[in-house]
Design an enzyme around this catalytic site. Structure first.
Site, PDB file in Angstrom:
ATOM      1  N   TYR A  34       2.502   0.946 -23.980  1.00 36.96           N
ATOM      2  CA  TYR A  34       3.700   1.562 -24.553  1.00 36.96           C
ATOM      3  C   TYR A  34       4.240   2.638 -23.602  1.00 36.96           C
ATOM      4  O   TYR A  34       5.438   2.663 -23.292  1.00 36.96           O
ATOM      5  CB  TYR A  34       3.373   2.154 -25.929  1.00 36.96           C
ATOM      6  CG  TYR A  34       4.490   2.979 -26.512  1.00 36.96           C
ATOM      7  CD1 TYR A  34       5.652   2.371 -26.983  1.00 36.96           C
ATOM      8  CD2 TYR A  34       4.403   4.361 -26.572  1.00 36.96           C
ATOM      9  CE1 TYR A  34       6.696   3.137 -27.502  1.00 36.96           C
ATOM     10  CE2 TYR A  34       5.433   5.130 -27.088  1.00 36.96           C
ATOM     11  CZ  TYR A  34       6.576   4.510 -27.549  1.00 36.96           C
ATOM     12  OH  TYR A  34       7.608   5.265 -28.053  1.00 36.96           O
ATOM     13  N   GLU A  84      10.026   6.223 -36.096  1.00 33.99           N
ATOM     14  CA  GLU A  84       9.705   7.644 -35.938  1.00 33.99           C
ATOM     15  C   GLU A  84       9.657   8.325 -37.300  1.00 33.99           C
ATOM     16  O   GLU A  84       8.818   9.202 -37.531  1.00 33.99           O
ATOM     17  CB  GLU A  84      10.715   8.350 -35.021  1.00 33.99           C
ATOM     18  CG  GLU A  84      10.617   7.978 -33.569  1.00 33.99           C
ATOM     19  CD  GLU A  84       9.381   8.501 -32.842  1.00 33.99           C
ATOM     20  OE1 GLU A  84       8.622   9.331 -33.403  1.00 33.99           O
ATOM     21  OE2 GLU A  84       9.170   8.087 -31.694  1.00 33.99           O
ATOM     22  N   TRP A  98       1.425   8.709 -33.574  1.00 33.39           N
ATOM     23  CA  TRP A  98       2.249   7.589 -33.121  1.00 33.39           C
ATOM     24  C   TRP A  98       1.413   6.328 -32.927  1.00 33.39           C
ATOM     25  O   TRP A  98       1.885   5.228 -33.175  1.00 33.39           O
ATOM     26  CB  TRP A  98       3.020   7.953 -31.855  1.00 33.39           C
ATOM     27  CG  TRP A  98       3.880   6.824 -31.383  1.00 33.39           C
ATOM     28  CD1 TRP A  98       3.729   6.096 -30.247  1.00 33.39           C
ATOM     29  CD2 TRP A  98       5.005   6.250 -32.064  1.00 33.39           C
ATOM     30  NE1 TRP A  98       4.703   5.115 -30.166  1.00 33.39           N
ATOM     31  CE2 TRP A  98       5.501   5.190 -31.282  1.00 33.39           C
ATOM     32  CE3 TRP A  98       5.649   6.540 -33.273  1.00 33.39           C
ATOM     33  CZ2 TRP A  98       6.590   4.420 -31.643  1.00 33.39           C
ATOM     34  CZ3 TRP A  98       6.749   5.768 -33.632  1.00 33.39           C
ATOM     35  CH2 TRP A  98       7.195   4.729 -32.821  1.00 33.39           C
TER      36      TRP A  98
END
Length: 185
Positions: A19, A41, A49
């Site tokens: 990522y 988000e 995350w």
């Protein structure tokens, strides 16, 4: 892949590294993808995350590939279906906020406002390059974007969430000075 100098937050997880290396901080101009990342988000609020990243494919399956037109039509039965889906974060308020976000996205488009053009209007000169040494969690710009998104009806778009989104979509390049992905590195 693990021997490259990366931002400290990445760690050894191969999913996180992929990522970071391919997505985080890369300027994104696709309206649908910008909306998807804003919704993800929002789901991340209060979580890490990596939790969202590990469930991203589950989110995509549950939310019709993050097709805003499809998500905008979700009703109470869909909310209950999503609340029972172990492949996503099952938070009713965040699920409902995503459905509402899809409706807002569609209303903006129907009024002739492209979401990507809207997003990038806040950074008309392109990505903002951080100093690579200090890493704020919010800025006056994230506060302004947050205020505007809230005015439009979006939820889970506080200035800290918005700043993380700005980093993720490449509006801000906050790669550390030693990171191989830093602009000009």
């Amino acid at each position: 892949m693990t021997d490259l100098p990366r931002c400290n937050w990445v760690g050894p997880d191969p999913l996180y590294q992929a990522y970071h290396d391919a997505e985080w901080g890369v300027p994104q101009h696709d309206s649908r993808m910008l909306w998807e990342m804003l919704m993800l988000e929002g789901f991340q609020a209060g979580l890490s995350w990596i939790t969202i990243l590990r469930k991203r494919e589950g989110f995509r399956a549950a939310f019709a590939g993050f097709d805003p037109d499809k998500v905008a039509t979700f009703g109470p039965d869909d909310v209950e279906r999503l609340m029972a889906d172990p492949g996503i974060v099952r938070a009713r308020a965040k699920i409902e906020a995503t459905i509402k976000g899809a409706q807002i996205y569609g209303a903006m488009r129907d009024a002739g406002e492209d979401f990507a053009a809207y997003v990038w209007s806040f950074a008309p000169d392109g990505p903002i390059i951080g100093d690579g040494k200090s890493f704020p969690t919010r800025t006056p710009l994230s506060e302004a974007i947050s205020k505007d998104l809230k005015k439009r009806g979006f939820k889970f778009v506080g200035p800290t969430i918005v700043y993380a989104w700005m980093q993720a979509i490449g509006m801000v390049d906050d790669h550390a000075v030693y990171c191989f992905r830093r602009a000009g590195a």
